[in-house]
Design a protein around this motif. Structure first.
Motif, PDB file in Angstrom:
ATOM      1  N   GLY A   1       0.802  -1.215   0.000  1.00 25.44           N
ATOM      2  CA  GLY A   1       0.000   0.000   0.000  1.00 25.44           C
ATOM      3  C   GLY A   1       0.834   1.263   0.000  1.00 25.44           C
ATOM      4  N   PHE A   2       0.207   2.361  -0.447  1.00 20.94           N
ATOM      5  CA  PHE A   2       0.847   3.665  -0.463  1.00 20.94           C
ATOM      6  C   PHE A   2      -0.147   4.712   0.029  1.00 20.94           C
ATOM      7  N   ALA A   3       0.368   5.740   0.687  1.00 20.67           N
ATOM      8  CA  ALA A   3      -0.412   6.918   1.050  1.00 20.67           C
ATOM      9  C   ALA A   3       0.089   8.066   0.196  1.00 20.67           C
ATOM     10  N   ALA A   4      -0.831   8.782  -0.467  1.00 19.72           N
ATOM     11  CA  ALA A   4      -0.421   9.791  -1.443  1.00 19.72           C
ATOM     12  C   ALA A   4      -1.120  11.121  -1.210  1.00 19.72           C
ATOM     13  N   VAL A   5      -0.419  12.190  -1.599  1.00 17.79           N
ATOM     14  CA  VAL A   5      -0.987  13.541  -1.616  1.00 17.79           C
ATOM     15  C   VAL A   5      -0.681  14.129  -2.989  1.00 17.79           C
ATOM     16  N   VAL A   6      -1.723  14.452  -3.743  1.00 17.54           N
ATOM     17  CA  VAL A   6      -1.559  14.954  -5.105  1.00 17.54           C
ATOM     18  C   VAL A   6      -2.330  16.256  -5.262  1.00 17.54           C
ATOM     19  N   LYS A   7      -1.637  17.256  -5.774  1.00 18.26           N
ATOM     20  CA  LYS A   7      -2.258  18.552  -6.021  1.00 18.26           C
ATOM     21  C   LYS A   7      -2.475  18.706  -7.521  1.00 18.26           C
ATOM     22  N   THR A   8      -3.714  19.013  -7.923  1.00 16.75           N
ATOM     23  CA  THR A   8      -4.024  19.126  -9.343  1.00 16.75           C
ATOM     24  C   THR A   8      -5.060  20.217  -9.581  1.00 16.75           C
TER      25      THR A   8
END
Length: 206
Positions: free
Chosen positions: A45-52
């Motif tokens: 698993g991965f925890a992600a923060v993406v700004k778009t």
């Protein structure tokens, strides 16, 4: 609003290298447009923060991704979801598969996703266009990472070169001490020039 997307890309690296990159958080982070953080949260698993930004709406999505149906060197299934506050949410999954190609590895992907909230109100054409653009940027960045990794793997490390070719032969101390240093000799051109002048000078007194 539901959306689907399929595609494929040929990467300039072998399957073992591509598979390793697909599981490297740092490579994925640098490849995903707008990704601010991507950290492992468990074995798969991965925890992600993406700004778009989609049209007039800017959002920062925080979510998690889980990998399943993992077959090393062949592919896996990605399932994830993210929340973007008042901008809305996104969730879905993708199947990623790898196969050999004449010049590297062929990567195929099939994506099914659902978005809701304010971003869903922007219309499917705009959302699909942004998703396609992000996918294109991701695979361009990922292909560059694969090419760089293949180039580094193909370069022979200096340590692999034969020692005899890298270092000059060293004479043993005993031989070095027994051999006297050669006496310095004057250049042949100077001796010849001096002899000619002497012979000419002596001829004047004959």
């Amino acid at each position: 609003m539901a959306m689907t997307m399929t595609g494929e890309v040929t990467l300039p690296a072998g399957r073992p290298k591509v598979w390793a990159l697909l599981n490297d958080p740092e490579v994925l982070k640098s490849s995903i447009p707008g990704c601010e953080s991507l950290e492992k949260s468990g074995d798969n698993g991965f925890a992600a923060v993406v700004k778009t930004k989609i049209g007039p709406v800017s959002a920062t999505f925080k979510g998690k991704v889980e990998l399943s149906d993992i077959v090393p060197l062949v592919g896996y299934t990605i399932k994830g979801e993210g929340e973007g506050g008042i901008a809305g949410f996104a969730k879905g999954g993708a199947k990623v598969s790898l196969s050999d190609a004449p010049v590297g590895t062929l990567l195929r992907y099939d994506v099914e996703a659902t978005v809701g909230g304010k971003i869903a109100q922007l219309g499917s054409r705009l959302v699909d266009g942004v998703a396609k653009n992000m996918a294109d940027k991701f695979f361009a960045n990922f292909a560059a990472a694969a090419a760089d990794g293949a180039a580094q793997a193909g370069a022979a490390p200096p340590a692999a070169q034969p020692i005899a070719a890298a270092e000059p032969a060293v004479e043993s101390p005993a031989v070095a001490r027994s051999a006297p240093p050669p006496a310095p000799q004057a250049p042949a051109t100077n001796t010849s020039w001096f002899r000619r002048i002497s012979e000419w000078f002596m001829s004047l007194w004959r």
